[in-house]
Design a protein around this motif. Sequence first.
Motif, short mmCIF file in Angstrom:
data_model
loop_
_atom_site.label_atom_id
_atom_site.label_comp_id
_atom_site.label_asym_id
_atom_site.label_seq_id
_atom_site.Cartn_x
_atom_site.Cartn_y
_atom_site.Cartn_z
N UNK A 153 0.81 -1.22 0.00
CA UNK A 153 0.00 0.00 0.00
C UNK A 153 0.85 1.27 0.00
N UNK A 154 1.89 1.27 0.83
CA UNK A 154 2.65 2.50 1.03
C UNK A 154 4.09 2.45 0.55
N UNK A 155 4.64 1.24 0.44
CA UNK A 155 6.03 1.11 0.02
C UNK A 155 6.23 1.13 -1.48
N UNK A 156 5.38 0.41 -2.20
CA UNK A 156 5.53 0.36 -3.66
C UNK A 156 5.52 1.74 -4.31
N UNK A 157 4.61 2.66 -3.91
CA UNK A 157 4.61 3.99 -4.54
C UNK A 157 5.88 4.79 -4.28
N UNK A 158 6.70 4.37 -3.31
CA UNK A 158 7.92 5.10 -2.98
C UNK A 158 9.15 4.61 -3.74
N UNK A 167 11.75 4.40 -6.49
CA UNK A 167 12.17 5.40 -7.48
C UNK A 167 11.80 4.99 -8.91
N UNK A 168 11.47 5.97 -9.70
CA UNK A 168 11.17 5.84 -11.13
C UNK A 168 9.81 5.20 -11.39
N UNK A 169 9.60 3.97 -10.89
CA UNK A 169 8.38 3.22 -11.23
C UNK A 169 7.30 3.36 -10.17
N UNK A 170 7.61 4.00 -9.05
CA UNK A 170 6.66 4.07 -7.94
C UNK A 170 5.33 4.69 -8.31
N UNK A 171 5.36 5.70 -9.16
CA UNK A 171 4.11 6.38 -9.51
C UNK A 171 3.16 5.48 -10.28
N UNK A 172 3.69 4.42 -10.88
CA UNK A 172 2.84 3.49 -11.62
C UNK A 172 2.35 2.34 -10.74
N UNK A 173 2.81 2.32 -9.50
CA UNK A 173 2.46 1.22 -8.59
C UNK A 173 1.51 1.66 -7.49
N UNK A 174 0.88 2.82 -7.69
CA UNK A 174 -0.11 3.29 -6.73
C UNK A 174 -1.42 2.54 -6.97
N UNK A 175 -1.84 1.78 -5.97
CA UNK A 175 -3.02 0.93 -6.11
C UNK A 175 -4.13 1.41 -5.18
N UNK A 176 -5.36 1.14 -5.60
CA UNK A 176 -6.50 1.33 -4.70
C UNK A 176 -6.27 0.49 -3.45
N UNK A 177 -6.63 1.02 -2.29
CA UNK A 177 -6.34 0.34 -1.03
C UNK A 177 -6.92 -1.08 -0.99
N UNK A 178 -8.15 -1.23 -1.45
CA UNK A 178 -8.76 -2.56 -1.42
C UNK A 178 -8.05 -3.50 -2.38
#
Length: 219
Positions: free
Chosen positions: A73-78, A80-91
Amino acid sequence: MSFDYLISILKPMLEGAQMTVLLFIIAIVVSIPLGFILTLSVGSRFKPLSLIAQGYIYVMRGTPLLLQLLFICFGLPMIPVVGEYLVLDRFVAACLGFILNYAAYFAEIFRGGLLAIDKGQYEASQVLGLNKWQTLTKVILPQMFRIALPSVANESVTLVKDTALLYAVAVPELLHFAQTAVNRDFTIVPFFVAGIIYLIMTLLLTMVFKWLEKRFKFE
């Protein structure tokens, strides 16, 4: 405490329970087949695949589910480079975490089931002229399923209870609404109501698996 108060807290808690049930269904439907694939991968003669599967199972079983959920939930978006594409809906993130975690546990359960099958079953299948696919689907898998069913049932009950971890990643499930009512009304009654709802869900699930055990026991 009045009946009207129980009804007032029960409605949102039942809505939260729907989220709990939905997560359970998604996780169980996907993680069981994935777990079996992992079991086959561990036993593969292709060593790199076997080592990857073993490493995956070790990591997922060796780290807390809560940590995995927080990372997804919180680590993947951080990253570098690809994090912005790994932002997922919480559920969605929670479903992914539960699936990946429980697949590892089911893989070990199925591996134990396979190891419990006598080697003579394989030899007998060869004598009968069955190929590897027929042996797997008609002889091995039915026996493995019967052996593994009690452990699968136990793990499934644990999965229902673990859905309370959704609270930690801000998904509004049963425990979330119970905690909200406790903080608002300064009473522990919502916790007791939540406990009863969990008990009912696990009771129904246990009854389903008991029925399955009786059915497959005599086949």
